[in-house]
Design a protein around this motif. Structure first.
Motif, PDB file in Angstrom:
ATOM      1  N   LEU A   5       0.975  -1.202  -0.022  1.00 47.28           N
ATOM      2  CA  LEU A   5       0.149   0.035  -0.007  1.00 47.28           C
ATOM      3  C   LEU A   5       0.819   1.320   0.009  1.00 47.28           C
ATOM      4  CD1 LEU A   5      -2.810   1.430   0.344  1.00 47.28           C
ATOM      5  CD2 LEU A   5      -2.701   1.131   2.614  1.00 47.28           C
ATOM      6  N   TRP A   6       1.799   1.250   0.920  1.00 49.21           N
ATOM      7  CA  TRP A   6       2.733   2.643   0.910  1.00 49.21           C
ATOM      8  C   TRP A   6       3.678   2.491  -0.249  1.00 49.21           C
ATOM      9  CZ3 TRP A   6       1.877   6.438   3.705  1.00 49.21           C
ATOM     10  CH2 TRP A   6       1.256   6.135   4.999  1.00 49.21           C
ATOM     11  N   MET A   7       3.922   1.456  -0.915  1.00 50.61           N
ATOM     12  CA  MET A   7       4.769   1.485  -2.285  1.00 50.61           C
ATOM     13  C   MET A   7       3.648   2.152  -3.311  1.00 50.61           C
ATOM     14  SD  MET A   7       7.041  -1.905  -2.158  1.00 50.61           S
ATOM     15  CE  MET A   7       7.803  -1.566  -3.879  1.00 50.61           C
ATOM     16  N   VAL A   8       2.563   1.799  -3.287  1.00 52.23           N
ATOM     17  CA  VAL A   8       1.531   2.263  -4.310  1.00 52.23           C
ATOM     18  C   VAL A   8       1.278   3.683  -4.081  1.00 52.23           C
ATOM     19  CG1 VAL A   8      -0.934   2.215  -5.132  1.00 52.23           C
ATOM     20  CG2 VAL A   8       0.373   0.201  -4.479  1.00 52.23           C
ATOM     21  N   HIS A 149      -2.145  15.401   3.838  1.00 46.81           N
ATOM     22  CA  HIS A 149      -1.881  15.043   5.250  1.00 46.81           C
ATOM     23  C   HIS A 149      -3.029  14.186   5.811  1.00 46.81           C
ATOM     24  CE1 HIS A 149      -0.164  14.834   9.390  1.00 46.81           C
ATOM     25  NE2 HIS A 149      -1.235  15.116   9.568  1.00 46.81           N
ATOM     26  N   GLN A 150      -4.527  14.526   5.407  1.00 47.19           N
ATOM     27  CA  GLN A 150      -5.630  14.159   5.976  1.00 47.19           C
ATOM     28  C   GLN A 150      -5.769  12.736   5.157  1.00 47.19           C
ATOM     29  OE1 GLN A 150      -7.680  15.183   8.140  1.00 47.19           O
ATOM     30  NE2 GLN A 150      -6.247  16.863   8.218  1.00 47.19           N
ATOM     31  N   VAL A 151      -5.349  12.469   3.920  1.00 51.11           N
ATOM     32  CA  VAL A 151      -5.401  10.979   3.339  1.00 51.11           C
ATOM     33  C   VAL A 151      -4.412  10.247   3.869  1.00 51.11           C
ATOM     34  CG1 VAL A 151      -4.854   9.914   1.181  1.00 51.11           C
ATOM     35  CG2 VAL A 151      -6.387  12.077   1.068  1.00 51.11           C
ATOM     36  N   ILE A 152      -3.296  10.714   4.223  1.00 44.43           N
ATOM     37  CA  ILE A 152      -1.945  10.110   4.939  1.00 44.43           C
ATOM     38  C   ILE A 152      -2.648   9.374   5.980  1.00 44.43           C
ATOM     39  CG2 ILE A 152       0.242   9.780   5.632  1.00 44.43           C
ATOM     40  CD1 ILE A 152      -0.129   9.825   2.777  1.00 44.43           C
ATOM     41  N   TYR A 153      -3.441  10.295   6.711  1.00 43.77           N
ATOM     42  CA  TYR A 153      -3.781  10.053   8.159  1.00 43.77           C
ATOM     43  C   TYR A 153      -4.590   9.100   8.116  1.00 43.77           C
ATOM     44  CZ  TYR A 153      -6.041  10.714  12.697  1.00 43.77           C
ATOM     45  OH  TYR A 153      -6.820  10.333  13.926  1.00 43.77           O
ATOM     46  N   ARG A 154      -5.616   8.907   7.269  1.00 45.45           N
ATOM     47  CA  ARG A 154      -6.591   7.950   7.146  1.00 45.45           C
ATOM     48  C   ARG A 154      -5.929   6.541   6.659  1.00 45.45           C
ATOM     49  NH1 ARG A 154      -9.889  12.467   5.044  1.00 45.45           N
ATOM     50  NH2 ARG A 154     -11.423  12.739   6.638  1.00 45.45           N
ATOM     51  N   VAL A 155      -4.931   6.862   5.750  1.00 45.98           N
ATOM     52  CA  VAL A 155      -4.326   5.586   5.415  1.00 45.98           C
ATOM     53  C   VAL A 155      -3.325   4.746   6.441  1.00 45.98           C
ATOM     54  CG1 VAL A 155      -2.503   4.469   3.841  1.00 45.98           C
ATOM     55  CG2 VAL A 155      -4.129   6.141   2.959  1.00 45.98           C
ATOM     56  N   SER A 156      -3.011   5.737   7.482  1.00 49.09           N
ATOM     57  CA  SER A 156      -2.104   5.131   8.418  1.00 49.09           C
ATOM     58  C   SER A 156      -2.938   4.375   9.558  1.00 49.09           C
ATOM     59  CB  SER A 156      -1.577   6.415   9.210  1.00 49.09           C
ATOM     60  OG  SER A 156      -2.353   7.243   9.821  1.00 49.09           O
TER      61      SER A 156
END
Length: 159
Positions: A5-8, A149-156
């Motif tokens: 997921l992080w690579m994508v 940042h909001q997207v990365i927060y949700r993915v995290s």
């Protein structure tokens, strides 16, 4: 699964940064989406994630670009480590986090790049570079950092 997921996310960010974002450039400056992803993930997940994503993002950016190989890898790796160290000291949901973090990260990233280039013997006029490149880049990165940042927060938060 999380590694893929992080690579994508990093590859998609690179593709957007290389294809779409230059269309929205101002005086040849456009947001550094990879830096934003590295800083946000570092602040949310820690220095190990920050170093890993910083290395991957910088390496891919160096491979995709025609610039001096290793400059982006080293700068993003350092930024990932430094901001990852702050992971436990920040309020991850606060709206000011991406604004302040991207302001500082963009200046640090530019400073690291300038130092590397100076050590390699390149001549850089700092005043014009700061006014014409770094200041617009800070503004652009801060604007883009808030939704990213909001997207990365949700993915995290995905387990």
């Amino acid at each position: 699964m999380k590694v893929i997921l992080w690579m994508v996310i990093v590859v998609a960010s690179l593709i957007l940064q290389a294809t779409i974002l230059p269309l929205a450039s101002f005086n040849g400056v456009w947001p550094d989406l990879l830096l934003i992803v590295v800083v946000s993930s570092s602040l949310l997940l820690g220095k190990e994630q920050g170093v890993s994503l910083g290395f991957l993002a910088g390496l891919l950016q160096d491979l995709a670009g025609g610039n001096i190989f290793g400059v982006n890898t080293l700068s993003k790796l350092i930024i990932g480590y430094l901001f990852g160290m702050a992971e436990r000291q920040v309020f991850k949901e606060h709206l000011l986090l991406p604004v302040l973090a991207m302001s500082i990260a963009t200046v640090f990233n530019s400073a690291i790049t300038f130092v590397i280039l100076l050590l390699l013997g390149y001549k850089i006029e700092l005043a014009p570079a700061l006014v014409n490149n770094v200041l617009p880049l800070v503004i652009y990165n801060v604007i883009v950092a808030i939704p990213v940042h909001q997207v990365i927060y949700r993915v995290s938060k995905i387990k």
